[in-house]
Motif scaffolding. Structure first.
Motif, PDB file in Angstrom:
ATOM      1  N   LEU A 251       4.642  -8.813  -4.761  1.00  0.00           N
ATOM      2  CA  LEU A 251       4.307  -8.311  -3.434  1.00  0.00           C
ATOM      3  C   LEU A 251       2.945  -8.829  -2.996  1.00  0.00           C
ATOM      4  N   ASN A 252       2.059  -8.916  -3.975  1.00  0.00           N
ATOM      5  CA  ASN A 252       0.711  -9.403  -3.693  1.00  0.00           C
ATOM      6  C   ASN A 252       0.728 -10.812  -3.123  1.00  0.00           C
ATOM      7  N   TYR A 253       1.694 -11.630  -3.583  1.00  0.00           N
ATOM      8  CA  TYR A 253       1.773 -13.006  -3.093  1.00  0.00           C
ATOM      9  C   TYR A 253       2.433 -13.032  -1.723  1.00  0.00           C
ATOM     10  N   MET A 254       3.391 -12.141  -1.561  1.00  0.00           N
ATOM     11  CA  MET A 254       4.206 -12.129  -0.362  1.00  0.00           C
ATOM     12  C   MET A 254       3.431 -11.645   0.864  1.00  0.00           C
ATOM     13  N   ALA A 255       2.732 -10.530   0.694  1.00  0.00           N
ATOM     14  CA  ALA A 255       2.095  -9.901   1.854  1.00  0.00           C
ATOM     15  C   ALA A 255       0.870 -10.687   2.306  1.00  0.00           C
ATOM     16  N   ASP A 256       0.582 -10.581   3.600  1.00  0.00           N
ATOM     17  CA  ASP A 256      -0.561 -11.296   4.167  1.00  0.00           C
ATOM     18  C   ASP A 256      -1.860 -10.565   3.891  1.00  0.00           C
ATOM     19  N   CYS A 257      -1.710  -9.269   3.719  1.00  0.00           N
ATOM     20  CA  CYS A 257      -2.901  -8.459   3.508  1.00  0.00           C
ATOM     21  C   CYS A 257      -2.564  -7.448   2.419  1.00  0.00           C
ATOM     22  N   VAL A 258      -3.358  -7.415   1.362  1.00  0.00           N
ATOM     23  CA  VAL A 258      -3.095  -6.483   0.274  1.00  0.00           C
ATOM     24  C   VAL A 258      -4.330  -5.610   0.066  1.00  0.00           C
ATOM     25  N   ILE A 259      -4.111  -4.315   0.113  1.00  0.00           N
ATOM     26  CA  ILE A 259      -5.210  -3.359  -0.045  1.00  0.00           C
ATOM     27  C   ILE A 259      -4.886  -2.433  -1.209  1.00  0.00           C
ATOM     28  N   ASP A 260      -5.879  -2.205  -2.033  1.00  0.00           N
ATOM     29  CA  ASP A 260      -5.703  -1.363  -3.206  1.00  0.00           C
ATOM     30  C   ASP A 260      -6.555  -0.102  -3.043  1.00  0.00           C
ATOM     31  N   LEU A 261      -5.958   1.027  -3.330  1.00  0.00           N
ATOM     32  CA  LEU A 261      -6.723   2.281  -3.283  1.00  0.00           C
ATOM     33  C   LEU A 261      -6.893   2.816  -4.699  1.00  0.00           C
ATOM     34  N   LYS A 262      -8.057   3.374  -4.952  1.00  0.00           N
ATOM     35  CA  LYS A 262      -8.354   3.886  -6.294  1.00  0.00           C
ATOM     36  C   LYS A 262      -9.042   5.220  -6.190  1.00  0.00           C
ATOM     37  N   GLN A 263      -8.972   5.939  -7.271  1.00  0.00           N
ATOM     38  CA  GLN A 263      -9.730   7.179  -7.349  1.00  0.00           C
ATOM     39  C   GLN A 263     -10.464   7.159  -8.672  1.00  0.00           C
TER      40      GLN A 263
ATOM     41  N   LEU B 221     -11.574   1.953  -1.657  1.00  0.00           N
ATOM     42  CA  LEU B 221     -10.632   1.004  -1.080  1.00  0.00           C
ATOM     43  C   LEU B 221     -11.140  -0.405  -1.354  1.00  0.00           C
ATOM     44  N   LEU B 222     -10.214  -1.238  -1.811  1.00  0.00           N
ATOM     45  CA  LEU B 222     -10.581  -2.619  -2.109  1.00  0.00           C
ATOM     46  C   LEU B 222      -9.582  -3.550  -1.427  1.00  0.00           C
ATOM     47  N   VAL B 223     -10.095  -4.461  -0.629  1.00  0.00           N
ATOM     48  CA  VAL B 223      -9.208  -5.452  -0.009  1.00  0.00           C
ATOM     49  C   VAL B 223      -9.030  -6.573  -1.025  1.00  0.00           C
ATOM     50  N   ILE B 224      -7.782  -6.773  -1.487  1.00  0.00           N
ATOM     51  CA  ILE B 224      -7.527  -7.780  -2.506  1.00  0.00           C
ATOM     52  C   ILE B 224      -7.313  -9.143  -1.861  1.00  0.00           C
ATOM     53  N   LYS B 225      -6.594  -9.164  -0.782  1.00  0.00           N
ATOM     54  CA  LYS B 225      -6.464 -10.417  -0.041  1.00  0.00           C
ATOM     55  C   LYS B 225      -6.237 -10.149   1.426  1.00  0.00           C
ATOM     56  N   TYR B 226      -6.581 -11.125   2.238  1.00  0.00           N
ATOM     57  CA  TYR B 226      -6.378 -11.004   3.669  1.00  0.00           C
ATOM     58  C   TYR B 226      -6.247 -12.410   4.217  1.00  0.00           C
TER      59      TYR B 226
END
Lengths: 585, 99
Positions: free
Chosen positions: A197-209, A220-225
């Motif tokens: 999914l990370n490769y497929m999507a144009d924008c990947v955002i990861d949320l953490k606690q 919040l971390l933007v992994i790719k855009y």
């Protein structure tokens, strides 16, 4: 050289202009993080562990859009629609009203638990339903929440990939900005087949606690855009009041800036030893043991600023607004007129009541609304009670840098543990960030505890390097002149005693000179009637006199030299010392 | 007549079934055929099948929360049941439909 630079600049401009079209999320501070918003007409993948805030963030994207007039569809594969509405209501969002006005549609796409699988199937019906609804509503935003739950029905990782790929293609074809949320687990690799999914999507955002010292921080971390610049930092956020809030790491979103110039600390004597008024927008740290007068200095500053018709926010982590106003009446600092005139806003928080990010958000929210010239935080060292050392440090750093960027003068007090610790002036190691550092301490002299003030640092100015006796009187702060004598620095009654001793010694020396002069005069008068042998004695007496005078000159010079060494400008900021009246015998 | 057929045949209430399909998509076509065969074999003359094409009738699909095509709903007799897929696994379908 200059041509090169020009080239680079044009290049940069082209990149900026070719950036993809974006949709503002409308979520507090998030568009700042995403440099404008989510990609328009494309799918964004939002992943994160359970309870990291994926659904809330995705739903707020729709909610804010709907309020701005952009219809949206929320497809929930996990939560029931009525639960979604109920949860939203806790943030004050009336989803039902938006649904009635056709701005929002919640589609509960949950497979009944007892449903039986009897053969192959696909999602084309579901997609047709979403597409049909999107057409009807003219939806601009679509959220597919908990995609992992939908995909689980395939029980086949390869099939999931195929379907997801088709789903993504189809979503992009819809032309709406969409968010797909999926659960990920940091510890186990059960969902690793979603990695594609990370490769497929144009924008990947990861949320953490992250949980440290029982205090949780959402990140919040933007992994790719694709096609956009983005910050690589972890962005802390909180869910509070009416939604998700990102506390800015930088204040570019806040357009408020104070005027340049100088600011008095509110006490002429203190301005003098600081080497002049403070620079507007600088950071002042007042540190000291409990009870040394930090809050008194902070309130003196606040009251003086309000009297100059400037606005001040005073954040108290120590006591309530009423208690603070009451306490300050005893040293004659009446904050009531400042509060009544609306120039002083006192915010009182319990440090333990919330995490550092919540406190920071509250303070910045007040700053945004009140637009103060100055902010006082009493005491920044209380941030220790908001979580770990690191949390406290980050909190302080972010406040210092934000206020600097905004041009707000910031006065922080910091409490030192113990009575005589100067090792860590700020208690947080933030003294290097402060432009001015004032240290207060107690000194024990002759069975008395007296307050002492030292300017540890005043960036870019010539300040006194000397301890001052710091007195809190019923008329506010008073700085007593330092005793510059042979005994070093003395305060309180010891200083008075020493001054007295000095005075007696001085008059004794003067008397000795007078006696010698008188004796000499008598001898001179007797010379005429005396013989030559007397002349020798006169000569000796004259030499004696000279020696005594030399001694007095040397004493005066020595005193001056010591003053210079300790940075006392004798003409500046000194109170005239009352000279004790003495009778000469 | 097998025991299973006898069992179903003796039950009184007719079967009311709804099959949601996605146009002429292969699984949907297959499901339609499979369902007709099963019904004729197991409860001839005692069933009604309503076929809804979600492409044509979105509202009905939303009403029944259909997320997968094809999906078969047993409306009557009680208890209701949901079966999804192309219904090629006859044993599973019959197990779900049996009252």
């Amino acid at each position: 050289m200059s041509e090169n630079r020009k080239k680079r600049l044009t290049g940069k401009g082209e990149i900026a202009s070719s950036q993809i079209k974006k949709v503002a999320t409308g979520i507090h501070g998030l568009d700042n993080v995403l440099k404008g918003g989510l990609p328009a007409g494309r799918a964004t993948l939002l992943c994160g562990g359970p309870g990291t805030g994926k659904s809330v963030l995705a739903l707020e994207f729709l909610y804010r859009g709907a309020l701005m007039g952009e219809p949206g569809i929320f497809v929930t594969f996990e939560e029931r629609a009525d639960m979604v509405r109920e949860n939203a209501a806790t943030l004050g969002w009336d989803l039902a009203a938006l649904e009635r006005s056709g701005k929002l549609f919640i589609f509960e796409a949950r497979l009944p638990r007892e449903a039986v699988n009897a053969g192959d199937f696909n999602l084309s019906g579901l997609l047709a339903m979403i597409a049909g609804k999107a057409r009807l509503m003219k939806a601009r935003r679509i959220v597919l929440d908990a995609l992992d739950v939908l995909l689980r029905i395939y029980r086949d990782p390869y099939r999931e990939q195929d379907e997801l790929y088709a789903l993504h293609e189809w979503l992009c074809g819809l032309g709406a900005a969409s968010i797909l949320t999926a659960k990920t687990f940091e510890d186990n690799h059960s969902t690793c087949h979603y990695e594609f999914l990370n490769y497929m999507a144009d924008c990947v955002i990861d949320l953490k606690q992250r949980i440290e010292d029982r205090i949780s921080t959402r990140l919040l971390l933007v992994i790719k855009y694709r096609g956009s610049d983005f910050g690589r930092n972890e962005n802390p956020f909180i869910i509070i009041d009416d939604g998700v809030k990102f506390t800015p790491l930088s204040s570019t979103a806040l357009d408020y800036r104070a005027q340049p110039g100088a600011v008095s600390i509110g006490h002429a004597g203190m301005d003098a030893i600081l080497g002049g008024p403070l620079r507007r927008g600088s950071c002042i740290l007042v540190s000291g043991s409990p009870g040394t007068g930090k809050t008194t200095i902070a309130c003196t500053f606040a009251r003086a600023a309000c009297a100059r018709k400037e606005r001040v926010i005073l954040v108290s982590f120590e006591e309530s607004a009423d208690a603070l106003i009451d306490c300050m009446l005893s040293p004659g600092i009446d904050l009531r007129p400042a509060v009544q005139s609306g120039r002083l806003k006192i915010l009182s928080f319990m440090p333990e009541s919330a995490g550092a990010n919540v406190h920071l958000y509250r303070i910045l929210q007040a700053v945004d609304q009140f637009k103060p010239h100055h902010v006082v935080v009493d005491a920044i060292s209380s941030s220790h009670r908001m979580g770990s050392e690191q949390t406290a440090f980050d909190f302080a750093i972010r406040m210092v840098s934000l206020f600097k960027e905004m041009g707000i003068t910031a006065l922080f007090t910091a409490q030192l543990e113990g009575l005589d610790s100067m090792a860590d002036i700020s208690g947080l190691n933030i003294s290097s960030l402060a432009d001015t550092v004032m240290a207060l301490r107690y000194i024990d002299v002759g069975g008395e505890m007296n307050r002492m003030l030292l300017i540890v640092k005043a960036r870019g100015r010539q300040h006194s390097n000397q301890y001052r006796e710091f007195l809190i009187t019923s008329q506010g702060i008073s700085l007593a002149d330092v005793y510059v004598g042979e005994g070093g620095v003395l305060t309180g009654s010891a200083r008075q005693e020493q001054e007295m001793k000095e005075h007696i010694a001085a008059s004794r020396r003067r008397r000795a000179i007078k006696e010698k002069e008188a004796e000499l005069a008598a001898r001179k008068a007797a010379r005429k009637s005396s013989d030559l042998a007397l002349e020798t004695e006169i000569l000796r007496n004259e030499l004696d006199l000279e020696a005594l005078k030399d001694e007095e000159t040397m004493h005066q010079n020595g005193r001056k030299t010591r003053s210079t060494l300790r940075g006392t400008d004798l003409a500046m900021g000194r109170r005239k010392r009352p000279s004790p009246s003495l009778k000469e015998d | 007549m097998t025991p299973a057929q006898k069992d179903l045949a003796t039950a009184g209430e007719p079967f009311r079934l709804i099959l949601f399909v996605a146009g002429q998509e292969p699984n949907s076509v297959l499901a339609r055929q499979n369902l007709q065969c099963l019904c004729q074999e197991h409860f001839p003359g005692r069933h009604t099948i309503e076929i809804i094409d979600v492409f044509q009738n979105l509202e009905a699909a939303f009403k029944h929360n259909i997320i997968i095509t094809p999906t078969l709903l047993k409306v009557a007799p009680d208890p209701p049941a949901t079966v999804f897929g192309n219904l090629s696994d006859a044993q599973k379908v019959m197990h779900a439909l049996r009252p």
